[in-house]
Design an enzyme around this catalytic site. Structure first.
Site, PDB file in Angstrom:
ATOM      1  N   SER A   1      22.284  47.129  32.520  1.00 15.34           N
ATOM      2  CA  SER A   1      20.832  47.294  32.617  1.00 15.34           C
ATOM      3  C   SER A   1      20.303  46.541  33.831  1.00 15.34           C
ATOM      4  CB  SER A   1      20.172  46.760  31.344  1.00 15.34           C
ATOM      5  OG  SER A   1      18.782  46.893  31.429  1.00 15.34           O
ATOM      6  N   GLY A   2      19.503  47.251  34.651  1.00 10.90           N
ATOM      7  CA  GLY A   2      18.941  46.632  35.849  1.00 10.90           C
ATOM      8  C   GLY A   2      19.753  46.848  37.099  1.00 10.90           C
TER       9      GLY A   2
ATOM     10  N   THR B   1      19.052  54.391  36.588  1.00 16.11           N
ATOM     11  CA  THR B   1      17.942  55.349  36.470  1.00 16.11           C
ATOM     12  C   THR B   1      17.410  55.727  37.843  1.00 16.11           C
ATOM     13  OG1 THR B   1      17.364  54.391  34.320  1.00 16.11           O
ATOM     14  CG2 THR B   1      15.681  55.714  35.435  1.00 16.11           C
TER      15      THR B   1
ATOM     16  N   ASN C   1      15.851  43.928  32.784  1.00 13.17           N
ATOM     17  CA  ASN C   1      15.351  45.059  33.559  1.00 13.17           C
ATOM     18  C   ASN C   1      13.978  45.444  33.019  1.00 13.17           C
ATOM     19  OD1 ASN C   1      14.959  47.334  35.059  1.00 13.17           O
ATOM     20  ND2 ASN C   1      16.624  48.525  34.174  1.00 13.17           N
TER      21      ASN C   1
ATOM     22  N   SER D   1      14.358  49.457  31.593  1.00 10.74           N
ATOM     23  CA  SER D   1      15.718  49.659  31.091  1.00 10.74           C
ATOM     24  C   SER D   1      15.784  50.898  30.203  1.00 10.74           C
ATOM     25  CB  SER D   1      16.161  48.426  30.299  1.00 10.74           C
ATOM     26  OG  SER D   1      17.434  48.634  29.743  1.00 10.74           O
ATOM     27  N   SER D   2      16.754  51.774  30.493  1.00 11.17           N
ATOM     28  CA  SER D   2      16.968  52.953  29.642  1.00 11.17           C
ATOM     29  C   SER D   2      17.622  52.499  28.343  1.00 11.17           C
ATOM     30  CB  SER D   2      17.877  53.968  30.354  1.00 11.17           C
ATOM     31  OG  SER D   2      17.282  54.438  31.525  1.00 11.17           O
TER      32      SER D   2
ATOM     33  N   GLY E   1      25.918  50.643  30.729  1.00 10.00           N
ATOM     34  CA  GLY E   1      27.140  49.971  31.146  1.00 10.00           C
ATOM     35  C   GLY E   1      27.636  49.018  30.079  1.00 10.00           C
TER      36      GLY E   1
ATOM     37  N   GLU F   1      28.180  45.949  27.928  1.00  9.89           N
ATOM     38  CA  GLU F   1      27.210  44.904  27.621  1.00  9.89           C
ATOM     39  C   GLU F   1      27.882  43.737  26.911  1.00  9.89           C
ATOM     40  OE1 GLU F   1      23.839  46.380  25.512  1.00  9.89           O
ATOM     41  OE2 GLU F   1      23.001  47.395  27.254  1.00  9.89           O
TER      42      GLU F   1
END
Length: 1063
Positions: free
Chosen positions: A142-143, A147, A192, A195-196, A424, A426
């Site tokens: 994330s970040g 996206t 993020n 973040s998605s 990704g 985590e």
């Protein structure tokens, strides 16, 4: 001219033509763009553009140092063969413009520096030329920019692909689906701000022309627990804040909402309602516009917003315990809003939130819920409503993106490009069920990634006829089996524990894991660990050794999140909803289906296996996104964080696989084109086959057999140092070639310039000589004709005007006029005038008169007021004295001045006595007494009304102009004059005898002031004047040699004055 190069943010080497002119792309000898190898000469500063070219490719430190060098130079993209590694710069580098798109469009992958657009264009061209489906897999934590990368890819295809025949509607919907999905599926997290919180796979369909004609989206594992709970510093999904911040007042009133997010329980847990980097109001406008583009009607928008608002109201439903500890709803207002927004019966919803329907032996019973169970039911309903709405939203977007030409005969020729934006690996301080699913997904994708990479490498080697050497790599199938294997995998054990009768808890699940997979080398718990490891493992945790490293998971909540139970009576209530969207989300068939629904983990596993099959059916491309720091600061490179990401993204493993054989490979044509200048036999042109030319070139360069292999169409170089040495030699050779090219070009250039100048000079000389000759001949002809005319006219000059003498007569007249122009009088006193010919005598006189009038007019126009007054006074003096008084001619060249006495020479008392009367003229005079003619110094002052005689500080006599009867003066050169006054004036003692050195000036000014110009008498013998009452005096004037004024014996005043002019 020196060769200058410059590096631009994309990593492209450009040639500076002139320091003050725009830079241009450096071109190779064949006119194509500079290839990626051009940057190798700057590798010490900016690193290598392909990690495969790292000398120490097994060193993680060398890998990260290369990333650091490129990140420091704002070069965020680097290759690992065909894989693109992207580092989030946390700022706009201005490298995604239309100009950049055109630079990467239609260019071979390695002809330009690494860039996202290079991957996009390569995939698109493969899709069109090979007619095979493609997939771009974007991964990272994330970040890291996943996206953003997806949006840039869609932007590239929207801008560069040809427009479909039916316009750009599909293209617009593809682009506008992003804001909607981000609003409902993205949230602000600690790592993020956008973040998605779901995985996304998007298929874009292209027709045979390469234009986008449709699309389809698959979503994976929405983090619906975020709806009811957020960690500190995080937010719920964006759509809640966008609605509250940007919604119209009427909309909020209708939905029963307030603008303050702090009013809603589901929005306050993270204590982070406002984020500086997020503008919820403008994002709301973008979402509303996007909903219109993707075919949402106004009614559907209203229904969707009603569901969003209902989730907020659900969070504000509170319970209180009655006497029997059963939960009761206490917030009636919220319940009313819910019943209206969801279109359900209020009493039914109240009962569903506080009771649970249980089926026992075919009989349905309602069991009341306690406070904890009621809160769980409320939150479960909120999560179910939101997650099912999100699924419906994705389906709605898919219906909007679906191609309208499915029945077209060209439909079968469509190809698909897939974009996978997946979470990704985590690793948090506290890892739960969501991280377990996400990391399992990454294990499967890493397994697929290694398999496909090895497969593509092996296929390339076989196609080129080079022996394939088996590659040793970590096969993570053992970990995938640990998670997904039937009956013995973690997911199977979790499902079994969820389904078994009895009291199943998270700890019983952990115990069953320990019993089933306790011998697995990648599984560890507190019970199975040694004494030292137990210190880092709690009793409610288990640890998996993933390909990216160890991750410790807490089993707390595993069973609840896997079951994701929604009580039956809550389902029944929602199935009766009058909200059209809710009615589609909760299908009544669920109530009649006796089969227990699949668990979350199983659903995720099946969808993941389906995704893997989809990806296997396509040609893959990879983008690995890296986050440089947790603070989201531009320019900051956190080595520890990046090392962790490099590890769990499997980049070193990928590099090892790529470098197991040969580090560098190129087509023979491209290799020969680039390096042919290093060998005399191949430079400047090689006439044979490219493969033979490369062989000759390699022999000349001294390549050893173990350093390279010759394939069918490509040259394979094993070691980067071999390529670096070749590139360095090329750089030295280029300097020599540049010098030779410059010298040859300069010689050619100046030779051509000289020849052009010489040709031009000869042409100009020839033309000029001809022009001069023609002019000379014409001039001679004209001169001969003119002379003939003049001679003929001179002979007939006295005859009447006729054609034979007209030219001569005109010439004479013209000559006179031109001569007259040169000899005109210079001033009005100049009387000279050229003698005119007989025919122009009358005209000459008229011209002379006009010239004189003109000079007089000019003279008068330019004269100043002072000079005009001077001339007027001189004219009066001339009228009075010219030819009458001897000393007049001497006064003519002398200017009359305004006064002969300064202001300081006149006594202030005199000025006081005069009062406001101004002094027009003042002059020193000598007054002669009436009796003894004794001379006395006096001052004569002229005012507008009188002549004033002053002695020092006293006014001795004042003669009003009205009483001034005349002025007498002699005709000699003396300076005496007499002012005659009326004898009847008792105030006057008699006439005044005065002498002035400026007698002409004094008398002229007195006559003008007193208006006595005609009353000045010029006497030749004597002057009689009144000396007092009844007594007259006489002044006798006689000529002599010098001026003498005395009293004669006869009592007269005798004046002897020299005669200066004879009259």
């Amino acid at each position: 001219m020196a060769l200058q190069v410059e590096l631009i943010p994309t990593g492209e080497i450009i040639r500076v033509v002139h320091p003050h002119r725009p830079c241009k792309l450096a071109l190779g000898s064949d006119g194509v763009r500079v290839t990626m190898e051009s940057a190798l000469t700057a590798r010490d500063r900016v690193g290598v553009q392909d990690f495969v070219l790292l000398e120490n490719f097994t060193s993680e430190a060398a890998f990260i140092e290369n990333l650091r060098r490129r990140f420091r130079e704002n070069l965020i993209y680097t290759y690992i063969g065909p894989v693109l590694v992207s580092v989030n710069p946390y700022r706009d580098l201005q490298i995604y413009s239309r100009q950049h798109m055109e630079r990467y469009r239609g260019v071979s992958f390695y002809e330009v520096p690494p860039h996202l657009f290079a991957v996009a264009d390569t995939v698109y061209r493969a899709l069109r030329t090979e007619r095979r489906d493609q997939a771009v897999m974007i991964s990272g934590e994330s970040g890291a920019g996943k996206t953003e990368a997806t949006k840039r890819l869609l932007q590239f295809y929207a801008e560069t692909c040809p427009a479909p025949e039916r316009g750009g509607a599909v293209r617009d919907r593809l682009l506008q689906s992003n804001p909607v999905l981000e609003a409902f599926g993205n949230a602000k997290t600690l790592r993020n701000d956008n973040s998605s919180r779901f995985g996304k796979y998007m298929d874009v369909q292209f027709d045979f022309k390469g234009a986008p004609v449709g699309g389809h989206i698959l979503s994976y594992l929405l983090e619906k627990s975020r709806v009811v709970h957020q960690n500190h510093g995080e937010r719920n999904f964006h759509i809640f804040y966008q609605l509250l911040e940007g919604g119209e007042e009427e909309t909020l009133r209708r939905l029963g909402l307030e603008r303050n997010p702090q009013s809603y329980l589901y929005l306050v847990k993270g204590q982070c309602a406002k984020v500086s980097s997020i503008n919820d109001k403008s994002d709301w406008k973008a979402v509303r516009k996007a909903l219109t583009v993707i075919d949402f009607t106004e009614d559907e928008v209203e229904d969707l917003l009603s569901i969003v608002a209902s989730v907020l109201h659900l969070g504000n439903i509170h319970f209180a315990a009655d006497e029997e500890s059963n939960a009761q709803v206490t917030t009636e207002n919220q319940l009313k809003y819910l019943t209206r927004l969801l279109g359900v019966d209020g009493s039914t919803l109240r009962k569903a939130l506080t009771h649970r329907k249980i089926t026992a032996k075919g009989e349905e019973l309602l069991s009341p819920l306690n406070l904890e169970q009621a809160a769980y039911a409320r939150d479960a309903l909120a999560k179910a409503v939101y997650s099912r709405t999100f699924t419906w939203l994705v389906g709605k977007i898919n219906r909007s993106l679906a191609s309208k030409d499915a029945e077209s005969p060209y439909w079968r020729s469509t190809t698909v490009l897939g974009l996978l934006d997946i979470y990704g690996f985590e690793v948090f301080q506290h890892n739960s069920f969501e991280q377990f699913c996400i990391n399992y997904c990454n294990e499967k994708l890493q397994q697929l990634f290694i398999e496909l990479t090895l497969k593509s490498e092996q296929e390339e080697y076989e196609a080129e006829g080079i022996a394939w050497e088996p590659v040793q790599y970590f096969n993570n199938k053992i970990i995938c089996d640990l998670v997904e294997e039937k009956f013995k995998g973690i997911i199977s054990i979790l499902d079994e524990e969820c389904l078994r009768p009895g009291e199943a808890t998270d700890l019983t699940f952990l115990e069953k894991l320990e019993d089933t997979v306790k011998h697995h080398p990648h599984f560890l718990t507190h019970k199975l660990a040694d004494q030292r490891t137990r210190k880092s493992l709690d009793r409610g945790e288990f640890r998996l050794l993933h390909y990216a490293g160890e991750v410790t998971y807490s089993v707390t909540g595993f069973l609840d999140k896997n079951n994701d139970l929604l009580f039956r009576n809550l389902k029944e209530t929602m199935c009766s909803s009058e909200n059209p969207i809710m009615n589609q989300c909760f299908d009544r068939s669920e109530l009649s289906d006796k089969k227990r629904p699949e668990t979350v983990a199983t659903q995720f596993k099946m969808s993941l296996l389906q995704l893997v099959e989809i990806l296997k059916s396509k040609e893959p491309a990879y983008i690995r996104c890296i986050k440089p720091n947790d603070a989201k600061q531009p320019g900051r490179f956190d080595e520890v964080l990046i090392r962790h990401q490099v590890k769990y993204l499997g980049l070193m493993e990928n590099l090892r696989v790529r470098r197991a054989g040969f580090a560098y490979r190129r087509k023979y044509e491209a290799f020969l084109q680039r390096y042919k200048s290093l060998c005399p036999e191949t430079w400047p042109v090689w006439a044979g086959r490219p493969q033979d030319g490369v062989a000759v070139l390699l022999r000349h360069l001294g390549y050893k057999p173990e350093e390279y292999k010759m394939g069918r169409t490509k040259i394979f170089i094993r070691f980067p140092k071999t390529l670096f040495a070749t590139e360095d030699a090329l750089e030295v050779r280029r300097q020599d070639l540049a010098t030779k090219i410059q010298a040859t070009w300069k010689g050619f250039h100046w030779r051509q310039k000289f020849l052009r100048v010489k040709t031009s000079a000869i042409c100009i000389q020839s033309w000029w000589r001809g022009t001069l000759g023609r002019r000379k001949a014409a001039k001679r002809k004209w001169a001969a004709q003119t002379i003939r005319k003049l001679i003929r006219g001179f002979i007939l000059r006295h005859a009447p005007r006729c054609p034979e003498n007209a030219f001569f007569l005109d010439h004479v007249r013209t000559s006179f006029l031109l001569n007259l122009r040169r000899q005109l009088p210079r001033n009005i006193l100049d009387t000279s005038w050229p003698t005119p010919p007989p025919a122009l005598r009358e005209a000459s006189e008229l011209l002379r008169e006009l010239c004189m009038k003109n000079m007089v007019w000019k003279y008068c126009r330019n004269i100043s007021p002072e000079w005009k007054q001077q001339l007027q006074q001189k004219a009066v003096a001339s009228e009075i004295f010219k030819g009458k008084k001897d000393n007049y001619p001497q006064s003519v060249p002398r200017l009359f001045i305004s006064t002969r006495l300064g202001a300081d020479e006149i006594s202030p008392k005199v000025l006081q006595a005069l009062g406001s009367e101004p002094i027009q003229y003042a002059v020193p005079v000598v007054k002669y007494d009436r009796k003894g003619y004794k001379p006395r110094s006096r001052q004569l002052l002229l005012t507008p009304n009188a002549v004033v005689i002053v002695e020092d500080t006293k006014v001795k006599q004042r003669i009003e102009y009205a009483n001034l009867t005349g002025i007498s003066v002699s005709s000699l050169s003396d300076s005496l004059f007499v002012l005659h006054v009326q004898r009847e004036d008792n105030k006057q003692k008699g006439d005044v005898v005065l002498q002035s050195d400026h007698v002409i000036e004094t008398l002229t000014k007195t006559a003008l002031s007193a208006d006595r110009v005609n009353n000045i008498n010029i006497n030749q013998g004597s002057i009689t004047f009144a000396g007092g009452p009844g007594r007259d005096g006489t002044i006798d004037f006689t000529p002599g040699s010098e001026l003498l004024i005395t009293k004669a014996k006869n009592g007269h005043l005798a004046v002897v004055a020299p005669r200066l002019n004879s009259r």
